[in-house]
Write a protein that holds these residues in place. Structure first.
Motif, PDB file in Angstrom:
ATOM      1  N   CYS A   1      31.287  -0.680  -3.543  1.00 19.62           N
ATOM      2  CA  CYS A   1      31.044  -0.573  -4.993  1.00 19.62           C
ATOM      3  C   CYS A   1      32.358  -0.708  -5.766  1.00 19.62           C
ATOM      4  CB  CYS A   1      30.371   0.763  -5.332  1.00 19.62           C
ATOM      5  SG  CYS A   1      30.001   0.900  -7.092  1.00 19.62           S
TER       6      CYS A   1
ATOM      7  N   HIS B   1      22.287  -0.191  -5.707  1.00 23.49           N
ATOM      8  CA  HIS B   1      23.097   0.989  -6.044  1.00 23.49           C
ATOM      9  C   HIS B   1      23.597   0.887  -7.492  1.00 23.49           C
ATOM     10  CE1 HIS B   1      26.457   3.875  -5.862  1.00 23.49           C
ATOM     11  NE2 HIS B   1      27.215   2.901  -6.348  1.00 23.49           N
TER      12      HIS B   1
ATOM     13  N   HIS C   1      25.027   2.751 -12.036  1.00 20.61           N
ATOM     14  CA  HIS C   1      26.027   2.313 -13.021  1.00 20.61           C
ATOM     15  C   HIS C   1      25.483   1.553 -14.212  1.00 20.61           C
ATOM     16  CE1 HIS C   1      28.706   3.947 -10.175  1.00 20.61           C
ATOM     17  NE2 HIS C   1      28.547   2.991  -9.270  1.00 20.61           N
TER      18      HIS C   1
HETATM   19 ZN   LIG Z   1      29.043   2.871  -7.315  1.00 21.79          ZN
END
Ligand SMILES: [Zn+2]
Length: 296
Positions: free
Chosen positions: A12, A225, A230
């Motif tokens: 990420c 994710h 986010h």
């Molecule tokens: Zn993340």
């Protein structure tokens, strides 16, 4: 950004969520709160210099633009839609192949023996999408190409999964995954009011929980994710994310690639110059057209 690719242990860009915990919606991750794993430019620089891989958090070098804070890096909703849609379609194709006894290593596609795959081919072809299973010349395996954004929309809006995978024990959950994904992407096309962002976040979290009920945890991708953790933070920070989508740039890329291959001149700078002049002429004409016939 200086972070290793999607296949790395901490892929990420915004937080240090380990790949193996990506599925776990019980965990909290943030792009703004360091106590919830948020990365910072300073930390990426620092970690990239460490010799021990285990403490690098997949930071391999300093970011190219260290003056741009991480919170100013906005998730691209176009690619998020494309890559998650690819995953849902890919799982469906795997199921169809399984029903037709065609393994990943199969080198022969005989449509008359693959009723389930053929049904999907017929369905997309009826939507005027040129698409079929084929034997890849290099890998020698039965393959298929990814769909484009507009093709995905057509498929998601017209598919009847009960017809495509009748009797599947998780049919209801899969159908819910597909329809709710369309709802989520549609919501992102408009501005989501600030007071509705927490509800949006819950919708994405519920979606991932449903995904976990159907597929194995390692199938949860980095884009999923980002969608759950986010996108909501970016909505809080920047408002409507469609303003940052790379859709215009992608369109330009398609246009320019087409010009390049259709033109007779493929030689370096001169070919580039011709393309830029053509784009400038088009922009000028479009501007003139918008201003009206009497403009100069
Ligand atoms: Zn993340």
């Amino acid at each position: 950004m200086g972070i290793d690719g999607f296949g790395s242990a901490f892929s990420c860009l915004w937080c240090k969520c380990p790949a193996k915990e990506r599925f776990d919606t019980g965990k909290q991750w943030s792009m703004t709160d360091a106590t919830l794993g948020a990365r910072s430019i300073e930390e990426i620089v620092k970690c990239s210099k460490l010799k021990q891989k285990s403490v690098q958090f997949s930071c391999s070098h300093a970011p190219l633009f260290p003056n741009i804070p991480i919170t100013h890096v906005v998730p691209d909703t176009l690619h998020l839609f494309l890559r998650v849609a690819d995953q849902l379609v890919s799982h469906l194709l795997t199921e169809l192949r399984k029903r037709d006894n065609l393994s990943v290593s199969s080198t022969l596609y005989a449509p008359e023996k693959c009723a389930n795959m053929r049904r999907f081919e017929n369905f997309v072809q009826k939507l005027n999408i040129e698409w079929q299973f084929y034997v890849n010349k290099e890998s020698k395996r039965v393959s298929s190409r990814d769909f484009t954004g507009p093709e995905h929309w057509k498929i998601f809006n017209n598919i009847d999964l009960a017809e495509m995978i009748p009797g599947h024990p998780k049919l209801e959950l899969i159908t819910s995954l597909w329809t709710r994904f369309v709802t989520i992407v549609t919501m992102l096309k408009d501005k989501i009011p600030k007071d509705e962002i927490p509800a949006f976040r819950e919708t994405t979290k519920d979606w991932l929980n449903t995904f976990n009920l159907v597929y194995i945890t390692t199938n949860v991708t980095p884009y999923m994710h980002v969608l759950v953790y986010h996108v909501n933070e970016s909505l809080e920070l920047h408002g409507n994310l469609s303003h940052f989508s790379q859709q215009g740039l992608e369109k330009l890329n398609d246009r320019v690639t087409g010009w390049y291959f259709r033109s007779s001149n493929h030689k370096g700078v001169e070919a580039l110059k011709q393309i830029m002049l053509k784009q400038n002429r088009l922009e000028l004409l479009e501007e003139k057209h918008q201003r009206g016939p009497n403009s100069t």
